[in-house]
Motif scaffolding. Sequence first.
Motif, PDB file in Angstrom:
ATOM      1  N   LEU A  19      10.928   3.298  -1.869  1.00 33.41           N
ATOM      2  CA  LEU A  19      10.216   3.626  -0.637  1.00 33.41           C
ATOM      3  C   LEU A  19      11.014   3.151   0.579  1.00 33.41           C
ATOM      4  O   LEU A  19      11.121   3.865   1.587  1.00 33.41           O
ATOM      5  CB  LEU A  19       8.835   2.969  -0.637  1.00 33.41           C
ATOM      6  CG  LEU A  19       8.029   3.098   0.663  1.00 33.41           C
ATOM      7  CD1 LEU A  19       7.713   4.552   0.975  1.00 33.41           C
ATOM      8  CD2 LEU A  19       6.743   2.264   0.588  1.00 33.41           C
ATOM      9  N   GLU A  78      13.883   5.378   1.370  1.00 39.00           N
ATOM     10  CA  GLU A  78      13.381   6.608   1.989  1.00 39.00           C
ATOM     11  C   GLU A  78      13.073   6.391   3.472  1.00 39.00           C
ATOM     12  O   GLU A  78      13.418   7.225   4.325  1.00 39.00           O
ATOM     13  CB  GLU A  78      12.108   7.055   1.250  1.00 39.00           C
ATOM     14  CG  GLU A  78      11.457   8.305   1.807  1.00 39.00           C
ATOM     15  CD  GLU A  78      10.175   8.643   1.080  1.00 39.00           C
ATOM     16  OE1 GLU A  78       9.269   9.190   1.720  1.00 39.00           O
ATOM     17  OE2 GLU A  78      10.067   8.347  -0.145  1.00 39.00           O
ATOM     18  N   GLN A 134       0.578  -7.294   3.111  1.00 35.27           N
ATOM     19  CA  GLN A 134       1.453  -6.256   2.569  1.00 35.27           C
ATOM     20  C   GLN A 134       2.919  -6.572   2.849  1.00 35.27           C
ATOM     21  O   GLN A 134       3.774  -6.490   1.959  1.00 35.27           O
ATOM     22  CB  GLN A 134       1.107  -4.904   3.197  1.00 35.27           C
ATOM     23  CG  GLN A 134       2.120  -3.820   2.867  1.00 35.27           C
ATOM     24  CD  GLN A 134       1.778  -2.465   3.439  1.00 35.27           C
ATOM     25  OE1 GLN A 134       1.585  -1.521   2.707  1.00 35.27           O
ATOM     26  NE2 GLN A 134       1.710  -2.362   4.772  1.00 35.27           N
ATOM     27  N   ARG A 139       9.693   0.152  -7.150  1.00 34.37           N
ATOM     28  CA  ARG A 139       8.957   1.161  -6.388  1.00 34.37           C
ATOM     29  C   ARG A 139       9.127   0.934  -4.881  1.00 34.37           C
ATOM     30  O   ARG A 139       9.325   1.888  -4.117  1.00 34.37           O
ATOM     31  CB  ARG A 139       7.481   1.087  -6.782  1.00 34.37           C
ATOM     32  CG  ARG A 139       6.654   2.280  -6.391  1.00 34.37           C
ATOM     33  CD  ARG A 139       5.229   2.118  -6.896  1.00 34.37           C
ATOM     34  NE  ARG A 139       4.383   3.192  -6.422  1.00 34.37           N
ATOM     35  CZ  ARG A 139       3.062   3.183  -6.440  1.00 34.37           C
ATOM     36  NH1 ARG A 139       2.430   2.122  -6.942  1.00 34.37           N
ATOM     37  NH2 ARG A 139       2.358   4.200  -5.989  1.00 34.37           N
ATOM     38  N   GLU A 141       6.752  -3.000  -9.367  1.00 38.76           N
ATOM     39  CA  GLU A 141       6.434  -2.864  -7.953  1.00 38.76           C
ATOM     40  C   GLU A 141       7.685  -3.049  -7.088  1.00 38.76           C
ATOM     41  O   GLU A 141       7.835  -2.393  -6.059  1.00 38.76           O
ATOM     42  CB  GLU A 141       5.377  -3.893  -7.549  1.00 38.76           C
ATOM     43  CG  GLU A 141       4.029  -3.718  -8.221  1.00 38.76           C
ATOM     44  CD  GLU A 141       3.196  -2.632  -7.565  1.00 38.76           C
ATOM     45  OE1 GLU A 141       2.617  -2.877  -6.494  1.00 38.76           O
ATOM     46  OE2 GLU A 141       3.122  -1.524  -8.139  1.00 38.76           O
ATOM     47  N   ASP A 184      -3.462   4.737   7.579  1.00 38.97           N
ATOM     48  CA  ASP A 184      -4.095   5.971   8.046  1.00 38.97           C
ATOM     49  C   ASP A 184      -4.076   6.059   9.568  1.00 38.97           C
ATOM     50  O   ASP A 184      -5.095   6.344  10.217  1.00 38.97           O
ATOM     51  CB  ASP A 184      -5.535   6.058   7.519  1.00 38.97           C
ATOM     52  CG  ASP A 184      -6.133   7.450   7.669  1.00 38.97           C
ATOM     53  OD1 ASP A 184      -5.366   8.412   7.881  1.00 38.97           O
ATOM     54  OD2 ASP A 184      -7.375   7.567   7.581  1.00 38.97           O
ATOM     55  N   ARG A 231       0.860  -1.177   0.000  1.00 40.06           N
ATOM     56  CA  ARG A 231       0.000   0.000   0.000  1.00 40.06           C
ATOM     57  C   ARG A 231       0.907   1.241   0.000  1.00 40.06           C
ATOM     58  O   ARG A 231       1.110   1.871   1.032  1.00 40.06           O
ATOM     59  CB  ARG A 231      -0.908  -0.028   1.225  1.00 40.06           C
ATOM     60  CG  ARG A 231      -1.863  -1.233   1.267  1.00 40.06           C
ATOM     61  CD  ARG A 231      -2.383  -1.469   2.678  1.00 40.06           C
ATOM     62  NE  ARG A 231      -2.980  -0.266   3.251  1.00 40.06           N
ATOM     63  CZ  ARG A 231      -4.289   0.000   3.235  1.00 40.06           C
ATOM     64  NH1 ARG A 231      -5.139  -0.849   2.660  1.00 40.06           N
ATOM     65  NH2 ARG A 231      -4.745   1.098   3.806  1.00 40.06           N
ATOM     66  N   PHE A 232       1.443   1.577  -1.148  1.00 37.52           N
ATOM     67  CA  PHE A 232       2.486   2.603  -1.238  1.00 37.52           C
ATOM     68  C   PHE A 232       2.069   3.954  -0.660  1.00 37.52           C
ATOM     69  O   PHE A 232       2.887   4.653  -0.065  1.00 37.52           O
ATOM     70  CB  PHE A 232       2.926   2.773  -2.688  1.00 37.52           C
ATOM     71  CG  PHE A 232       3.726   1.609  -3.200  1.00 37.52           C
ATOM     72  CD1 PHE A 232       5.071   1.476  -2.875  1.00 37.52           C
ATOM     73  CD2 PHE A 232       3.142   0.629  -3.979  1.00 37.52           C
ATOM     74  CE1 PHE A 232       5.818   0.398  -3.325  1.00 37.52           C
ATOM     75  CE2 PHE A 232       3.872  -0.455  -4.433  1.00 37.52           C
ATOM     76  CZ  PHE A 232       5.220  -0.573  -4.107  1.00 37.52           C
ATOM     77  N   ASP A 233       0.833   4.321  -0.815  1.00 39.17           N
ATOM     78  CA  ASP A 233       0.387   5.634  -0.335  1.00 39.17           C
ATOM     79  C   ASP A 233      -0.239   5.582   1.048  1.00 39.17           C
ATOM     80  O   ASP A 233      -0.628   6.622   1.600  1.00 39.17           O
ATOM     81  CB  ASP A 233      -0.607   6.238  -1.331  1.00 39.17           C
ATOM     82  CG  ASP A 233       0.039   6.492  -2.691  1.00 39.17           C
ATOM     83  OD1 ASP A 233       1.155   7.058  -2.707  1.00 39.17           O
ATOM     84  OD2 ASP A 233      -0.559   6.115  -3.715  1.00 39.17           O
ATOM     85  N   ASP A 234      -0.333   4.386   1.631  1.00 42.63           N
ATOM     86  CA  ASP A 234      -0.934   4.261   2.963  1.00 42.63           C
ATOM     87  C   ASP A 234      -0.431   3.010   3.664  1.00 42.63           C
ATOM     88  O   ASP A 234      -1.205   2.203   4.173  1.00 42.63           O
ATOM     89  CB  ASP A 234      -2.468   4.242   2.868  1.00 42.63           C
ATOM     90  CG  ASP A 234      -3.144   4.269   4.240  1.00 42.63           C
ATOM     91  OD1 ASP A 234      -2.547   4.828   5.189  1.00 42.63           O
ATOM     92  OD2 ASP A 234      -4.248   3.712   4.373  1.00 42.63           O
ATOM     93  N   TYR A 235       0.898   2.840   3.705  1.00 42.78           N
ATOM     94  CA  TYR A 235       1.460   1.646   4.339  1.00 42.78           C
ATOM     95  C   TYR A 235       1.219   1.638   5.848  1.00 42.78           C
ATOM     96  O   TYR A 235       1.305   0.593   6.483  1.00 42.78           O
ATOM     97  CB  TYR A 235       2.962   1.516   4.031  1.00 42.78           C
ATOM     98  CG  TYR A 235       3.763   2.754   4.360  1.00 42.78           C
ATOM     99  CD1 TYR A 235       4.212   3.013   5.646  1.00 42.78           C
ATOM    100  CD2 TYR A 235       4.059   3.691   3.367  1.00 42.78           C
ATOM    101  CE1 TYR A 235       4.926   4.149   5.946  1.00 42.78           C
ATOM    102  CE2 TYR A 235       4.782   4.836   3.652  1.00 42.78           C
ATOM    103  CZ  TYR A 235       5.209   5.070   4.946  1.00 42.78           C
ATOM    104  OH  TYR A 235       5.911   6.202   5.239  1.00 42.78           O
TER     105      TYR A 235
END
Length: 326
Positions: free
Chosen positions: A315, A318, A193, A311, A308, A180, A173-177
């Motif tokens: 991440l 980072e 994941q 990508r 993937e 939330d 879940r690249f934008d929400d690992y």
Amino acid sequence: MPAPYNANTTTTELVTDYKALIKNKIILTTGVTPGSLGGSFVQSLAKAEPACLILAGRNTAKLEQCVCDLQTANPELKTRTLQFDLGSLKSIRSAADQVNSWSDIPAIDVLVNNAGIMATEYGLSEDGVESQFATNHLGPFLFTNLIMGKILRSESPRVVMVTSDGHRLSPVRFDDYNFDGGKTYNKWVAYGQAKTANMLMALSLSSKLGVKKGLLAFSLHPGVIFTNLGSHLDWSGDVGLQSIDRQLGNREGWDEFNLKTLERGAATHVYAAFDPALKANNGAYLIDCHVADWLVDTVKSWGTSSFEAERLWKLSEELVGEEFAY
């Protein structure tokens, strides 16, 4: 013709077949505790006269118990222990420094990233990352890369990532690992994941260092084995796994567990770490001592995508605050 290894193959069979390949090798395995897959794996290897077995884990007492058991059965065996917490980047950096400082360990022939956690309640690591993603992926990512120099000094370097067919439960879940801040958290989706990330890491390592440095990297599903990994779950009731599989349309939502013994479960560890024919399938995902078959085995495309994988590599760099440009 290759040996017909399958779901019933045991560590004893494979160690017998691979004895010459295991002898004099230095193998580092994480997540080694009594009665675990990691423990069963190193116990089987000890019979084949490796040069050294390095046992890594979070609990010093459990590591020492494993060493005691190993040396009682194999008095001439050389062992080392390494204590660190895969959920802490600081702890991982300290452990990697130790490994790199060992003058009597010139190279590591095989690194088996076996340690992990499963379906835990929501929490963040000390570095602010969802705990399953941190422990199961970011920790091994950083540790592996920090000791890569020693791995590549081997004449036949291998890295093994212990993943799961549980990768079917979620892509990365690249934008929400972090789900939330826990608001969208599901412990099985988080596990999926992290297990997908294990597969993608093996793919990245094989791509970046296979041709250049001769590194072989594989991910594997050991099968369903009741170990202390799931001791916090009440398996007599619905742990939530079946309902997610049914929502996703996965056949596992209707199948019963096909349980393995430790000796059968750890067999794919041995296969991934030493089988010579696997050179033709660098980066592959393995199950039941064979390269996974998309037509028969559970293999999701998000766990085998080179796009993937790259990508995720970016991440991960980072999140650990360090680049590894190979």
